[in-house]
Write an enzyme that holds these catalytic residues in place. Structure first.
Site, PDB file in Angstrom:
ATOM      1  CG  HIS A  81      -7.278   5.130  -1.116  1.00  0.00           C
ATOM      2  ND1 HIS A  81      -7.811   4.100  -1.865  1.00  0.00           N
ATOM      3  CD2 HIS A  81      -6.251   4.579  -0.406  1.00  0.00           C
ATOM      4  CE1 HIS A  81      -7.145   2.984  -1.611  1.00  0.00           C
ATOM      5  NE2 HIS A  81      -6.192   3.255  -0.735  1.00  0.00           N
ATOM      6  CD  GLU A  82      -3.564   6.093   1.523  1.00  0.00           C
ATOM      7  OE1 GLU A  82      -3.751   5.336   2.494  1.00  0.00           O
ATOM      8  OE2 GLU A  82      -3.145   5.684   0.429  1.00  0.00           O
ATOM      9  CG  HIS A  86      -6.922   2.649   3.870  1.00  0.00           C
ATOM     10  ND1 HIS A  86      -7.469   1.398   3.649  1.00  0.00           N
ATOM     11  CD2 HIS A  86      -6.121   2.905   2.799  1.00  0.00           C
ATOM     12  CE1 HIS A  86      -7.026   0.920   2.502  1.00  0.00           C
ATOM     13  NE2 HIS A  86      -6.209   1.811   1.966  1.00  0.00           N
ATOM     14  CD  GLU A 105      -5.647  -0.845  -0.093  1.00  0.00           C
ATOM     15  OE1 GLU A 105      -5.819   0.293  -0.577  1.00  0.00           O
ATOM     16  OE2 GLU A 105      -4.928  -1.055   0.907  1.00  0.00           O
ATOM     17  CG  ASP A 123      -9.819   2.301  -4.633  1.00  0.00           C
ATOM     18  OD1 ASP A 123      -8.939   3.085  -4.242  1.00  0.00           O
ATOM     19  OD2 ASP A 123      -9.569   1.263  -5.271  1.00  0.00           O
TER      20      ASP A 123
END
Length: 678
Positions: free
Chosen positions: A513-514, A517, A574, A578
């Site tokens: 997830h990070e 980003h 986000e 995800d």
């Protein structure tokens, strides 16, 4: 430092206050197949299938607005931190300097009897300073003082990496000055928003009455607060628009900024706060300063003093005597549905972490996180980075030129695991035992001055934006880094006693997830060094936006609460993270299974294949219950989707999920228009 965090915890700590309860620590349920409701079909509603029994057996505690893995783990961390602080607060010979500071801060906070006895007295000198302003120029002096010790009254001033030279830190002036969570609370005609405005007026009226104002004066003062904050809200940029760094990019000379908003008296303000000399700054929202500048010209001095006093009173309320605490908490209740205030010890632990987090974090790390934990995490990060590299290489819609640039950015991402390499120096922060509000103000002032001192200096890439005990993680575009505090590296996110499949579904997806980003609709606009630079070909940019719009439209159809749907654009970054995080983490798991010579990694456990356990581990992290009031607030302010859609929204888009569970076309968890960016 602008962060893309896994969960916005500020929502959980708005309008904090105290109550005295008996402490308790529940054991972590972690991952268990007992959470599963096997009477349901995973292909119809995977969230209900994976979390069904957990949802049946879980109640939101009275002192919480929601219950999810993050909150559960945070509560367990509080017990560990409390034990550290109880020991540190014992006034004994031989305490280290940092033990003295964290211990005395906590002890001062816990001395409820002394705080109640003082009433408003600790705040009165600051309120008198505001009341004593004889003109608007002197009021700027008072606002500068409030900025150093408390809230961003009227506007915001802070340091941040230069958007076009990320290795250098520059000054930023920005919108600010609101009590309610978002501009929409002031300007929308929605009945719920109008109701919250009335609650704000009631809270302000009660607070002014507590200070000794007659009823009529307190009522008029509260209406003044609402009127001024509404004017600020009208000039504020919409939260969705603010997500785009291009909308926050307005670098200009110091003189040009002064000319843009002469009634802010910025030259005097900068001298008051002790800002370093600089020639250029970023005016994040010029329209705000233009509009509010005109407002300041006509607004009476006495009204502005009422507003500034309110801002400081509201910020100080949780650290004053019980009547102020209760008034503050009542507004929190109305915003979040929380039934009762948290125990005082919890609020005091959180406050100590906020003021001295890297001091408290040193003891926390020693107890909970060792070198072996960091090595295991680095190994997983390496596996996820390899998977994302593979994912980028295989994208059919991206040209080779852009792929090369994307790989350069991926290779440049810095990884911070557990805790900082260099701890923050708190030696200049004075903590006085028995002076709760003074400690709070001095802690805030220490941080304010530390932040402003960065202006004009090279960016310190060793700095952390979260404390070690924090149950969260983040990606920063300007730093091009992913950061995982020790606080999150525990069950159910990471459990060394469980199989790789569950851990890749938990912390593996968090890592993915990070990383993703860095390549979501906003992260993709930053280059490997953290500069705002378009490194995409024009056609690839269009292809990306087309796929991102698919995700935005998908989530915009999900109902958050009652008839209120999610904001697909606010949550786009986000949701993209995800979806991408789950996909690259599953890829990493498949590589792990393929590399396992024993063959055990591919075996079933509890009747589930590794792929199925991956998705079950993923879902366990997001099993969530939240109060309706909190769910409604989150739609307006939170860029994250509710847990249900962080699960179902992802798996609907994954053929790998459908294959793992044998889902058929036409079933709800098989999207007819599956979205995929990464």
């Amino acid at each position: 430092m602008r962060l893309h965090s896994l969960l916005v915890f500020s929502l959980l700590t708005v309008f904090t206050a105290f109550a005295q309860n008996t402490p308790s620590a529940k054991p972590s349920p972690g991952f268990s197949i007992d959470n599963i409701d096997k009477t349901l079909d995973p292909c119809v509603d995977f969230y209900q299938y994976a979390c069904g029994n957990w949802l049946k057996n879980t109640e939101v505690p009275a002192d919480q607005s929601s219950w999810v893995s993050f909150v559960d783990l945070h509560e367990r961390n509080l017990v560990i931190l409390r034990d550290i602080l109880d020991k540190a607060s014992a006034d004994r010979p031989g305490r280290s300097t940092i033990e003295q500071k964290i211990g005395d801060y906590y002890a001062s906070c816990m001395d409820e009897k002394a705080v109640d006895a003082k009433g408003l007295a600790p705040l009165k000198p600051e309120l008198d300073r505001i009341a004593g302003a004889k003109n608007k120029a002197e009021l700027i002096d008072a606002i500068a003082r409030v900025h150093l010790i408390g809230p961003s009254t009227l506007f915001n001033f802070y340091s941040a990496p230069d958007l076009h030279n990320a290795n250098q830190v520059i000054a930023n002036i920005d919108q600010g000055g609101l009590t309610l969570p978002d501009r929409d609370y002031y300007i929308k005609d929605d009945p719920k928003m109008a109701e919250m405005r009335q609650h704000l007026v009631e809270y302000a009226t009660q607070s002014f009455t507590l200070t000794g104002q007659p009823a009529a004066q307190a009522t008029a003062a509260a209406q003044t607060v609402l009127r001024i904050e509404t004017a600020l809200a009208k000039g504020s940029m919409d939260r969705t628009l603010r997500r785009d760094p291009k909308n926050r990019d307005h670098k200009m000379t110091r003189d040009a900024a002064f000319a843009l908003a002469p009634n802010f008296n910025l030259s005097r303000y900068l001298s008051d706060v002790g800002a370093p000399e600089f020639s250029e700054l970023n005016v994040v929202n010029p329209d705000f300063f233009r509009q509010v500048n005109e407002f300041l010209a006509t607004e009476p001095l006495e009204s502005l003093k009422v507003y500034v006093s309110w801002q400081l009173l509201n910020r100080a309320a949780p650290w004053l005597s019980q009547p102020y605490v209760d008034a503050s908490f009542k507004l929190r209740q109305q915003l979040t549905g929380q039934k009762e205030n948290q125990a005082r010890w919890k609020r005091c632990v959180n406050s100590t972490d906020g003021a001295l987090g890297e001091g408290l974090g040193q003891s926390y790390v020693e107890l909970t996180f060792g070198a072996d934990g960091k090595q295991r995490m680095l190994k997983m990060v390496d596996a996820l980075e390899k998977s994302l590299d593979e994912d980028i290489h295989g994208l059919p819609w991206m040209s080779e030129d852009t792929k090369k640039q994307a790989k350069l950015k991926l290779q440049a991402i810095r990884n911070k695991i557990g805790y900082p390499d260099v701890w923050r120096d708190y030696s200049s922060l004075k903590i006085v035992r028995g002076d709760l509000l003074g400690n709070f103000f001095r802690g805030t002032e220490f941080e304010s001055k530390r932040d402003l001192a960065k202006i004009g200096k090279p960016l310190d890439r060793k700095e952390w934006g979260m404390t070690p005990p924090t149950v969260n993680a983040y990606y920063s575009g300007s730093y091009n880094e992913i950061v995982f505090p020790a606080g999150i590296l525990q069950p159910p996110f990471f459990d060394k006693s469980l199989d790789d499949a569950v851990n890749f579904g938990g912390i593996g997806v968090v890592i993915g997830h990070e990383l993703t980003h860095g390549f979501d609709d906003q992260g993709r606009k930053y280059d490997p060094e953290g500069n705002l630079r378009d490194w995409w070909t024009e056609q690839d940019g269009k292809e990306f936006e087309k796929r991102a719009s698919c995700v935005a439209d998908e989530y915009a159809n999900f109902v958050a609460v009652d008839d209120l749907k999610l904001n697909g654009r606010l949550t786009l970054g986000e949701n993209t993270a995800d979806n991408g995080g789950a996909r690259v983490s599953l890829m990493a798991l498949e590589h792990t299974i393929a590399d396992d010579k024993s063959g055990k990694a591919g075996e079933k456990i509890d009747g589930y294949t590794p792929e199925q356990r991956f998705f079950l581990g993923f879902a366990r992290v997001w099993c969530e219950k939240q109060r309706p009031e909190f769910a409604r607030m989150r739609v307006s302010v939170d860029p994250h989707s509710p847990g249900k859609y962080r699960i179902n929204g992802v798996v609907e888009n994954m053929p790998e999920f459908q294959q793992a569970w044998g889902c058929k076309a036409g079933q709800p968890m098989v999207s007819a228009n599956a979205c995929r960016v990464w």
